[in-house]
Design a protein around this motif. Sequence first.
Motif, PDB file in Angstrom:
ATOM      1  N   THR A  76       3.546 -20.073  10.676  1.00  0.00           N
ATOM      2  CA  THR A  76       4.467 -19.118  11.284  1.00  0.00           C
ATOM      3  C   THR A  76       5.504 -18.607  10.293  1.00  0.00           C
ATOM      4  OG1 THR A  76       4.206 -20.281  13.385  1.00  0.00           O
ATOM      5  CG2 THR A  76       6.049 -18.756  13.215  1.00  0.00           C
ATOM      6  N   ASP A  77       5.995 -19.472   9.396  1.00  0.00           N
ATOM      7  CA  ASP A  77       7.060 -19.095   8.468  1.00  0.00           C
ATOM      8  C   ASP A  77       6.552 -18.585   7.126  1.00  0.00           C
ATOM      9  OD1 ASP A  77       9.154 -19.630  10.181  1.00  0.00           O
ATOM     10  OD2 ASP A  77       9.238 -21.741   9.632  1.00  0.00           O
ATOM     11  N   PHE A  78       5.252 -18.346   7.001  1.00  0.00           N
ATOM     12  CA  PHE A  78       4.721 -17.833   5.740  1.00  0.00           C
ATOM     13  C   PHE A  78       5.475 -16.574   5.323  1.00  0.00           C
ATOM     14  CE2 PHE A  78       1.972 -14.785   3.621  1.00  0.00           C
ATOM     15  CZ  PHE A  78       1.499 -15.519   2.554  1.00  0.00           C
ATOM     16  N   PRO A  79       5.887 -16.469   4.042  1.00  0.00           N
ATOM     17  CA  PRO A  79       5.609 -17.350   2.899  1.00  0.00           C
ATOM     18  C   PRO A  79       6.729 -18.347   2.589  1.00  0.00           C
ATOM     19  CG  PRO A  79       6.480 -15.287   2.093  1.00  0.00           C
ATOM     20  CD  PRO A  79       6.497 -15.196   3.589  1.00  0.00           C
ATOM     21  N   MET A  80       7.651 -18.547   3.508  1.00  0.00           N
ATOM     22  CA  MET A  80       8.742 -19.481   3.284  1.00  0.00           C
ATOM     23  C   MET A  80       8.521 -20.743   4.113  1.00  0.00           C
ATOM     24  SD  MET A  80      11.956 -16.851   3.174  1.00  0.00           S
ATOM     25  CE  MET A  80      12.006 -15.507   1.990  1.00  0.00           C
TER      26      MET A  80
ATOM     27  N   LEU B 217      -5.196 -15.465  12.106  1.00  0.00           N
ATOM     28  CA  LEU B 217      -4.368 -16.273  12.982  1.00  0.00           C
ATOM     29  C   LEU B 217      -4.176 -15.587  14.329  1.00  0.00           C
ATOM     30  CD1 LEU B 217      -1.628 -17.197  10.359  1.00  0.00           C
ATOM     31  CD2 LEU B 217      -3.581 -18.584  11.048  1.00  0.00           C
ATOM     32  N   PRO B 218      -4.049 -16.375  15.393  1.00  0.00           N
ATOM     33  CA  PRO B 218      -3.776 -15.788  16.713  1.00  0.00           C
ATOM     34  C   PRO B 218      -2.285 -15.527  16.929  1.00  0.00           C
ATOM     35  CG  PRO B 218      -4.090 -18.136  16.937  1.00  0.00           C
ATOM     36  CD  PRO B 218      -4.329 -17.814  15.478  1.00  0.00           C
ATOM     37  N   TYR B 219      -1.488 -15.669  15.902  1.00  0.00           N
ATOM     38  CA  TYR B 219      -0.047 -15.475  16.024  1.00  0.00           C
ATOM     39  C   TYR B 219       0.464 -14.742  14.784  1.00  0.00           C
ATOM     40  CZ  TYR B 219      -0.287 -19.704  13.144  1.00  0.00           C
ATOM     41  OH  TYR B 219      -0.597 -20.619  12.170  1.00  0.00           O
ATOM     42  N   MET B 220       1.687 -14.266  14.886  1.00  0.00           N
ATOM     43  CA  MET B 220       2.309 -13.502  13.796  1.00  0.00           C
ATOM     44  C   MET B 220       3.099 -14.438  12.890  1.00  0.00           C
ATOM     45  SD  MET B 220       1.804 -10.092  14.237  1.00  0.00           S
ATOM     46  CE  MET B 220       3.269  -9.158  13.762  1.00  0.00           C
TER      47      MET B 220
ATOM     48  N   ASP C 185       4.236 -11.066   8.542  1.00  0.00           N
ATOM     49  CA  ASP C 185       3.664 -10.064   9.454  1.00  0.00           C
ATOM     50  C   ASP C 185       4.768  -9.291  10.174  1.00  0.00           C
ATOM     51  OD1 ASP C 185       1.015 -10.667   8.876  1.00  0.00           O
ATOM     52  OD2 ASP C 185       0.962 -12.289  10.349  1.00  0.00           O
ATOM     53  N   TYR C 186       5.748 -10.022  10.699  1.00  0.00           N
ATOM     54  CA  TYR C 186       6.846  -9.349  11.400  1.00  0.00           C
ATOM     55  C   TYR C 186       7.605  -8.404  10.464  1.00  0.00           C
ATOM     56  CZ  TYR C 186       6.438 -12.243  15.604  1.00  0.00           C
ATOM     57  OH  TYR C 186       5.994 -12.824  16.764  1.00  0.00           O
ATOM     58  N   PHE C 187       7.840  -8.867   9.245  1.00  0.00           N
ATOM     59  CA  PHE C 187       8.580  -8.037   8.290  1.00  0.00           C
ATOM     60  C   PHE C 187       7.777  -6.794   7.915  1.00  0.00           C
ATOM     61  CE2 PHE C 187       9.885  -6.914   3.947  1.00  0.00           C
ATOM     62  CZ  PHE C 187      11.235  -6.733   4.149  1.00  0.00           C
TER      63      PHE C 187
ATOM     64  N   ALA D 103      20.713   0.479   6.744  1.00  0.00           N
ATOM     65  CA  ALA D 103      21.389  -0.640   7.414  1.00  0.00           C
ATOM     66  C   ALA D 103      20.394  -1.467   8.220  1.00  0.00           C
ATOM     67  CB  ALA D 103      22.498  -0.110   8.315  1.00  0.00           C
ATOM     68  N   ALA D 104      19.505  -0.800   8.945  1.00  0.00           N
ATOM     69  CA  ALA D 104      18.505  -1.523   9.727  1.00  0.00           C
ATOM     70  C   ALA D 104      17.565  -2.322   8.829  1.00  0.00           C
ATOM     71  CB  ALA D 104      17.704  -0.543  10.584  1.00  0.00           C
ATOM     72  N   PHE D 105      17.212  -1.738   7.696  1.00  0.00           N
ATOM     73  CA  PHE D 105      16.305  -2.451   6.795  1.00  0.00           C
ATOM     74  C   PHE D 105      16.995  -3.644   6.136  1.00  0.00           C
ATOM     75  CE2 PHE D 105      14.011  -2.981   2.718  1.00  0.00           C
ATOM     76  CZ  PHE D 105      12.755  -3.257   3.240  1.00  0.00           C
ATOM     77  N   LEU D 106      18.282  -3.530   5.843  1.00  0.00           N
ATOM     78  CA  LEU D 106      19.022  -4.657   5.264  1.00  0.00           C
ATOM     79  C   LEU D 106      19.105  -5.809   6.278  1.00  0.00           C
ATOM     80  CD1 LEU D 106      21.913  -2.911   3.320  1.00  0.00           C
ATOM     81  CD2 LEU D 106      19.951  -4.131   2.367  1.00  0.00           C
ATOM     82  N   LEU D 107      19.305  -5.477   7.548  1.00  0.00           N
ATOM     83  CA  LEU D 107      19.313  -6.521   8.584  1.00  0.00           C
ATOM     84  C   LEU D 107      17.938  -7.208   8.661  1.00  0.00           C
ATOM     85  CD1 LEU D 107      21.333  -4.766  11.461  1.00  0.00           C
ATOM     86  CD2 LEU D 107      22.083  -6.645   9.988  1.00  0.00           C
ATOM     87  N   LEU D 108      16.891  -6.409   8.589  1.00  0.00           N
ATOM     88  CA  LEU D 108      15.531  -6.977   8.615  1.00  0.00           C
ATOM     89  C   LEU D 108      15.280  -7.859   7.395  1.00  0.00           C
ATOM     90  CD1 LEU D 108      12.698  -7.067   9.900  1.00  0.00           C
ATOM     91  CD2 LEU D 108      12.147  -5.001   8.573  1.00  0.00           C
ATOM     92  N   LEU D 109      15.763  -7.434   6.254  1.00  0.00           N
ATOM     93  CA  LEU D 109      15.590  -8.214   5.035  1.00  0.00           C
ATOM     94  C   LEU D 109      16.371  -9.525   5.099  1.00  0.00           C
ATOM     95  CD1 LEU D 109      14.207  -8.046   2.255  1.00  0.00           C
ATOM     96  CD2 LEU D 109      16.298  -7.015   1.358  1.00  0.00           C
ATOM     97  N   GLY D 110      17.574  -9.478   5.715  1.00  0.00           N
ATOM     98  CA  GLY D 110      18.352 -10.701   5.869  1.00  0.00           C
ATOM     99  C   GLY D 110      17.676 -11.692   6.806  1.00  0.00           C
TER     100      GLY D 110
END
Length: 376
Positions: free
Chosen positions: A172-176, A312-315, A319-321, A364-371
């Motif tokens: 789930t936490d790939f790649p971290m 995988l059957p999950y994100m 994937d979310y990013f 701004a939205a992309f910086l929030l997503l990156l954070g």
Amino acid sequence: MMAISNKRNPLPAIQQALISFIFLLPAIGFCADGVDSQKLAESEVEKAVEKTAKETAAKEGLKTNCLDQRRKPTKVHFFMFILDIDAIDDVNQNFAANIYLRLRWKDKCLANPQGASRRIDLEEIWNPQLIIANRQGMIWKSLPEIVQVDPDGNVFYRQRFSGKLSQPLKLTDFPMDQHGFTIHFASTAYGAGELEFVPDAPRFDPTLIGGSIAKDLSLPDWKIVSYKAVASPYQPIPEIRTAGFVFHFEAKRYVGYYIWQVLLPLIVVVAMSWAGFWLERDQIGVRIGIATSSILTLIAHRFVIASLLPRLPYMTRMDYFSVSSTLLVFLALLSIVMASYLAATNRDLMAKRVDLWARGAFPAAFLLLLGWFALG
């Protein structure tokens, strides 16, 4: 769970006796007297059978398990050293390991106080009958299957195993992500109440209780965080509970490769899509071309990421990013189309407001997503 019987089939002894009889036939033929020939043959066959029976009894004597006669569980001390972790394959859910194992136990049947240390085949004496429960495919053994027995009856078994081991991974936490890996040894013949595994420590370092791992491993993209070796029964289903022990280690993925090779190009592509907000509104084709090419690039980027992971059957976090970045670029395309349409319909003030709003809102939205991606 009852131990598997070690009684041997008497058929090999009879076969050896018959073979001995066949070899004696030429000698019997030289005897002139038929009665003497028959007596000689019978005598030689009896001797061969008796000799074979004694040899079989001697071997069975080694297998006579004095340990089974105890009411308390037999104690077997173990020490495991991981020589190398060759690879962790998260796509196929396995890892390749190179393992050194040392066992020791005491068997009074093998004690010989006035003798010297002996080397005996493992199959000829009582042993825990171990397997690696989570092996995947063949496991190779590098050392001969023998034990060393000292005059006091202390038995020492050493072996080196190498091969692939299965390990279910939640990515789930790939790649971290950080995962736990296990190497589970289990007895095939003794239950948890009959056999007790006890963590042992080497003489050169008494602090290494149960096991240790090499400092330098063949893992370019993983870091070993912690490890431990403990006794742990193997219970694949509720009805089966066998004695066993486990070497467990935690490994964390190095994220540097994914930052430079995957994340940074994605950031550049998303930022490229914002260039249309600074171009003149009458350059509709250029503005839309920049946004559409960014979307196509991100779609290709998604296929590259998909090849790094199993289906995988999950994100995953990546994937979310990636999907969120693609949606931001698509919204940027819609904003550009809207501003161009307003400019074409002589509503320049509204078109200018859309561009000004987009210049601040999308970064701004992309910086929030990156954070969120970096910190979880």
